[in-house]
Scaffold this active site. Structure first.
Site, mmCIF file in Angstrom:
data_model
loop_
_atom_site.group_PDB
_atom_site.id
_atom_site.type_symbol
_atom_site.label_atom_id
_atom_site.label_comp_id
_atom_site.label_asym_id
_atom_site.label_seq_id
_atom_site.Cartn_x
_atom_site.Cartn_y
_atom_site.Cartn_z
ATOM 1 N N LYS A 6 0.806 -1.228 0.000
ATOM 2 C CA LYS A 6 0.000 0.000 0.000
ATOM 3 C C LYS A 6 0.841 1.281 0.000
ATOM 4 C CE LYS A 6 -4.203 -1.811 2.181
ATOM 5 N NZ LYS A 6 -5.207 -1.609 3.229
ATOM 6 N N GLY B 56 -7.315 2.808 17.693
ATOM 7 C CA GLY B 56 -6.334 2.332 16.720
ATOM 8 C C GLY B 56 -5.697 3.502 15.990
ATOM 9 N N GLY C 47 -3.379 2.542 13.126
ATOM 10 C CA GLY C 47 -2.711 1.884 12.006
ATOM 11 C C GLY C 47 -3.297 2.350 10.672
ATOM 12 N N GLY C 48 -3.114 1.534 9.638
ATOM 13 C CA GLY C 48 -3.537 1.926 8.289
ATOM 14 C C GLY C 48 -5.025 2.213 8.183
ATOM 15 N N ALA C 49 -5.852 1.348 8.753
ATOM 16 C CA ALA C 49 -7.308 1.544 8.649
ATOM 17 C C ALA C 49 -7.722 2.799 9.409
ATOM 18 C CB ALA C 49 -8.044 0.317 9.187
ATOM 19 N N GLY D 252 -18.113 -4.078 9.870
ATOM 20 C CA GLY D 252 -16.984 -3.960 8.954
ATOM 21 C C GLY D 252 -17.241 -4.574 7.585
HETATM 22 P P1 NDP Z 1 -2.318 -2.072 11.430
HETATM 23 O O1 NDP Z 1 -1.434 -3.199 11.809
HETATM 24 O O2 NDP Z 1 -1.833 -1.006 10.498
HETATM 25 O O3 NDP Z 1 -2.779 -1.314 12.791
HETATM 26 C C1 NDP Z 1 -3.307 -2.025 13.876
HETATM 27 C C2 NDP Z 1 -3.765 -1.038 14.957
HETATM 28 O O4 NDP Z 1 -4.483 -1.776 15.938
HETATM 29 C C3 NDP Z 1 -2.633 -0.348 15.687
HETATM 30 O O5 NDP Z 1 -3.064 0.933 16.056
HETATM 31 C C4 NDP Z 1 -2.424 -1.228 16.911
HETATM 32 O O6 NDP Z 1 -1.975 -0.511 18.040
HETATM 33 C C5 NDP Z 1 -3.829 -1.670 17.191
HETATM 34 N N1 NDP Z 1 -3.869 -2.977 17.874
HETATM 35 C C6 NDP Z 1 -3.510 -4.173 17.355
HETATM 36 N N2 NDP Z 1 -3.737 -5.154 18.253
HETATM 37 C C7 NDP Z 1 -4.218 -4.548 19.359
HETATM 38 C C8 NDP Z 1 -4.621 -5.021 20.647
HETATM 39 N N3 NDP Z 1 -4.592 -6.309 20.949
HETATM 40 N N4 NDP Z 1 -5.074 -4.121 21.555
HETATM 41 C C9 NDP Z 1 -5.110 -2.800 21.253
HETATM 42 N N5 NDP Z 1 -4.735 -2.292 20.050
HETATM 43 C C10 NDP Z 1 -4.307 -3.154 19.122
HETATM 44 O O7 NDP Z 1 -3.639 -2.736 10.873
HETATM 45 P P2 NDP Z 1 -4.735 -2.091 9.914
HETATM 46 O O8 NDP Z 1 -5.060 -0.728 10.402
HETATM 47 O O9 NDP Z 1 -4.332 -2.253 8.506
HETATM 48 O O10 NDP Z 1 -5.980 -3.071 10.148
HETATM 49 C C11 NDP Z 1 -6.710 -3.073 11.353
HETATM 50 C C12 NDP Z 1 -7.946 -3.908 11.179
HETATM 51 O O11 NDP Z 1 -8.800 -3.276 10.237
HETATM 52 C C13 NDP Z 1 -7.671 -5.326 10.625
HETATM 53 O O12 NDP Z 1 -8.322 -6.259 11.454
HETATM 54 C C14 NDP Z 1 -8.320 -5.336 9.258
HETATM 55 O O13 NDP Z 1 -8.946 -6.579 9.013
HETATM 56 C C15 NDP Z 1 -9.367 -4.249 9.386
HETATM 57 N N6 NDP Z 1 -9.663 -3.612 8.109
HETATM 58 C C16 NDP Z 1 -10.950 -3.668 7.651
HETATM 59 C C17 NDP Z 1 -11.280 -3.097 6.474
HETATM 60 C C18 NDP Z 1 -12.688 -3.171 5.992
HETATM 61 O O14 NDP Z 1 -12.934 -2.779 4.847
HETATM 62 N N7 NDP Z 1 -13.623 -3.657 6.776
HETATM 63 C C19 NDP Z 1 -10.295 -2.370 5.645
HETATM 64 C C20 NDP Z 1 -8.973 -2.328 6.236
HETATM 65 C C21 NDP Z 1 -8.685 -2.949 7.418
HETATM 66 P P3 NDP Z 1 -0.425 -0.230 18.364
HETATM 67 O O15 NDP Z 1 -0.034 0.978 17.574
HETATM 68 O O16 NDP Z 1 -0.438 0.027 19.835
HETATM 69 O O17 NDP Z 1 0.329 -1.481 17.981
#
Ligand code: NDP
Length: 285
Positions: A73, A132, A134-136, A250
């Site tokens: 991405k 969160g 991350g990317g989403a 989602g």
């Molecule tokens: P990333 O790895 O980029 O980011 C993950 C985020 O979640 C980070 O902020 C991380 O926090 C946090 N996190 C992960 N595990 C935990 C936990 N156990 N407790 C608390 N915080 C947590 O992932 P993405 O953003 O790409 O994806 C996130 C979710 O979104 C995925 O499950 C994906 O399936 C879903 N998604 C759904 C879409 C849709 O169309 N429905 C589209 C894109 C994604 P930290 O910074 O502290 O590590």
């Protein structure tokens, strides 16, 4: 688009690795069939080393466009001719459109979310709590802020990532944004309009996982959205329903991304219904 008598289908697909478990193909091809669109969607397992070749191949073969998923991405940016304004702020592209040989990068993650959100509330003027960073989360924060959201509170485990996202929103959009620590069951402030889970908490197979928030602070009428498509009825969605919140799952966000991609590639506005059915069938297998 090719005429129905042509044997030259429009080509679209996804570049990712791993690729075998990506269900997007089932959803997009269902829409193509439902609307009689003469196009194909191919799941391609593309390594990081070969991304440039794959992109040049798609251009050479006259593809209409392709999705990029993990890990491409951000890496795909260097292969593009142009990038849509919101994708530029997000800093990531998940949908490439090829028009007249030019590659244009879009990000439909946040736009798919926004399309779902708009079915229940106008984003303008609203206050969000976003779990969160991350990317989403980044895509959702940027699109809702550009759509006029008043404020976004980023709640994240890692303070550095949370603060970075809050700063991005505060400096690149008109929305106010702050980071909040997530070191206890998070209480949702009473003036919140929308909360979003943009972490993987609740995703199959760890479906018992709970988002750590104070469920007593979920009040009737609050909009509660989850990015988790599988299973769509997460703990968060069920807790929110039990407290009279308005919920968005989602699966809707994922389907809306497909609708947006198909519109960008073919110009056709497709019906999300059959696409949602196709995904549900895949997830229920
Ligand atoms: P990333 O790895 O980029 O980011 C993950 C985020 O979640 C980070 O902020 C991380 O926090 C946090 N996190 C992960 N595990 C935990 C936990 N156990 N407790 C608390 N915080 C947590 O992932 P993405 O953003 O790409 O994806 C996130 C979710 O979104 C995925 O499950 C994906 O399936 C879903 N998604 C759904 C879409 C849709 O169309 N429905 C589209 C894109 C994604 P930290 O910074 O502290 O590590």
């Amino acid at each position: 688009m090719p005429t129905p008598t042509s044997f030259l289908s429009a080509l679209t697909g996804s570049f990712a690795t791993p690729a075998a478990e990506n269900p997007t193909v089932a959803m997009i091809e269902r829409a193509y069939r439902h609307h009689g669109i003469d196009a194909r969607y191919l799941n391609c397992d593309v390594s990081s080393q070969r991304l440039g070749e794959a992109v040049r191949g798609a251009r050479a073969m006259g593809w209409a466009g392709f999705n990029c998923s993990i890990p491409h991405k951000i890496a795909v940016l260097e292969h593009l001719d142009d990038i849509a304004p919101s994708a530029a702020i997000i800093g990531a592209v998940n949908c490439v459109v090829i028009r007249d040989g030019r590659l244009i990068g879009e990000n439909t993650d946040g736009q798919g979310f926004l399309a779902s959100l708009r079915t229940v509330i106008r984003p303008a003027g609203q206050r969000l709590v976003l779990f969160g960073a991350g990317g989403a989360a980044r895509a959702i924060a940027v699109e809702t802020a550009l759509a006029g959201a008043r404020s976004i509170t980023v709640v994240n485990r890692d303070p550095a990532a949370g603060e970075e996202l809050a700063t991005l929103i505060a400096t690149r959009t008109r929305a106010a944004a702050t980071y909040a620590r997530w070191d206890r069951a998070f209480p949702i402030p009473a003036d919140t309009d929308i909360i979003v889970n943009a972490t993987p908490i609740g995703l199959f197979p760890d479906t018992a996982a709970h988002l750590d928030l104070n469920t007593d602070s979920l009040r009737p009428g609050l909009v509660v959205a989850d990015v988790i498509p599988n299973p769509p009825r997460t703990h968060l969605i069920r807790d929110a329903e039990a407290r009279g919140c308005v919920t968005l799952d989602g699966l809707g966000m994922l389907v809306n991304q497909g609708v947006l991609s198909i519109k960008l590639w073919t110009g056709v506005q497709v019906d999300p219904g059959p696409m949602r059915e196709a995904l549900k069938e895949v997830f229920e297998r």
